[in-house]
Design a protein around this motif. Sequence first.
Motif, PDB file in Angstrom:
ATOM      1  N   SER A  56       0.831  -1.216   0.000  1.00  0.00           N
ATOM      2  CA  SER A  56       0.000   0.000   0.000  1.00  0.00           C
ATOM      3  C   SER A  56       0.861   1.260   0.000  1.00  0.00           C
ATOM      4  O   SER A  56       0.889   2.006   0.986  1.00  0.00           O
ATOM      5  CB  SER A  56      -0.943   0.000   1.207  1.00  0.00           C
ATOM      6  OG  SER A  56      -0.212  -0.178   2.411  1.00  0.00           O
ATOM      7  N   PRO A  57       1.596   1.499  -1.098  1.00  0.00           N
ATOM      8  CA  PRO A  57       2.405   2.723  -1.190  1.00  0.00           C
ATOM      9  C   PRO A  57       1.519   3.957  -1.085  1.00  0.00           C
ATOM     10  O   PRO A  57       0.386   3.963  -1.578  1.00  0.00           O
ATOM     11  CB  PRO A  57       3.076   2.614  -2.555  1.00  0.00           C
ATOM     12  CG  PRO A  57       2.205   1.692  -3.347  1.00  0.00           C
ATOM     13  CD  PRO A  57       1.636   0.721  -2.356  1.00  0.00           C
ATOM     14  N   SER A  58       2.045   5.000  -0.456  1.00  0.00           N
ATOM     15  CA  SER A  58       1.207   6.171  -0.171  1.00  0.00           C
ATOM     16  C   SER A  58       1.204   7.205  -1.285  1.00  0.00           C
ATOM     17  O   SER A  58       0.309   8.047  -1.341  1.00  0.00           O
ATOM     18  CB  SER A  58       1.667   6.838   1.131  1.00  0.00           C
ATOM     19  OG  SER A  58       3.012   7.298   1.016  1.00  0.00           O
ATOM     20  N   SER A  59       2.191   7.162  -2.179  1.00  0.00           N
ATOM     21  CA  SER A  59       2.285   8.192  -3.217  1.00  0.00           C
ATOM     22  C   SER A  59       1.889   7.630  -4.581  1.00  0.00           C
ATOM     23  O   SER A  59       2.110   6.449  -4.881  1.00  0.00           O
ATOM     24  CB  SER A  59       3.710   8.757  -3.300  1.00  0.00           C
ATOM     25  OG  SER A  59       4.592   7.772  -3.797  1.00  0.00           O
ATOM     26  N   ALA A  60       1.324   8.499  -5.414  1.00  0.00           N
ATOM     27  CA  ALA A  60       0.960   8.103  -6.772  1.00  0.00           C
ATOM     28  C   ALA A  60       2.195   7.703  -7.575  1.00  0.00           C
ATOM     29  O   ALA A  60       2.142   6.776  -8.389  1.00  0.00           O
ATOM     30  CB  ALA A  60       0.221   9.252  -7.467  1.00  0.00           C
TER      31      ALA A  60
END
Length: 262
Positions: A246-250
Motif C-alpha cells: 500500500s504505497p502512499s504516493s501516486a
Amino acid sequence: MVDLATASSGPAAHDDEGAPLVELRGVDKHFGPLHVLKQIDLTVARGEVVVIIGPSGSGKSTLCRTINRLETIDAGTITIDGRELPAEGRELARLRADVGMVFQSFNLFAHKTVLENVTLGPIKAKGVKRAAARSRAMELLDRVGVANQAEKLPAQLSGGQQQRVAVARALAMDPKVMLFDEPTSALDPEMINEVLDVMVGLARDGMTMLVVTHEMGFARRAANRVVFMDGGEIVEQADPETFFTSPSSARARDFLSKILTH
C-alpha cells in the motif's frame, strides 16, 4: 546458500542497534544545470538495512556515492557515526575506511590475485601485518563462497564470483556500514542470486547496509526500510510490507505497477 525466503526477519540485534550511523541533512547536488539531489534527509540506524529504489535517473546512485564522498555535495551535511564527512585529506581517507562500497562493476585489480585484491586495503591503509591480512581474507573469501579461487586472477572468475570477491574486499576493511550501488546490474541472471545470498547473509548478521537495487525480491525480504526516490527527491519510505502492498504516493504506485506486472 541462504534462502531469500527465510530472511524476512531482518538483521540480527545489537546492543546499540537503532543508534544513528549515517545521517544526511539537507543534501543538495547538481551536475551543471541538473538538480540530481534535492534537500535529502535520510538516517540509517546501526544494524539497519535500507534499500533505495526508484526509476532510472532518480538520484539513487548519486546519493549512495555522496556517503563516502565519491561525489561531492553542494549543500547540506553528511555524518558517519557522528563525524561529519571531511572534504579531503587523511581524515577523509580514515572515514572512508569505515564505509565499504560495492559497485556495479567489480573494480578488482586485474593483475592481482583474488587474495591480493582482498589483502591490499588492510595492509596498505590500516597497516595490518601480511599474515594476519591473509588469514582474515581467507575467512572472508570462505564466507562469500570463493575461498577456492584465492590464487586466481579476476578474469578467471565468473561475474558473480568477482562481485563476491568485491564484497569480501570491502568487508576486509571492517567497515561500519556497507554501501551497495546496483551490485547485481552487471551480472547475468543466473549469477544474481549468488550475490544476493551473500548480501542477505550480511543483513542477517547485523551489518548496516544501504543498498541501491532494482531487485525487489531482496528489498521485500532483507530490508528493514524501503526508500523510494524520484526526480532527485525521497518521495516516501516505509517498511517493505507497507511499501509494496500500500504505497502512499501516486509516483510509487505507478513505479510498482510497471515493475511488478509479472
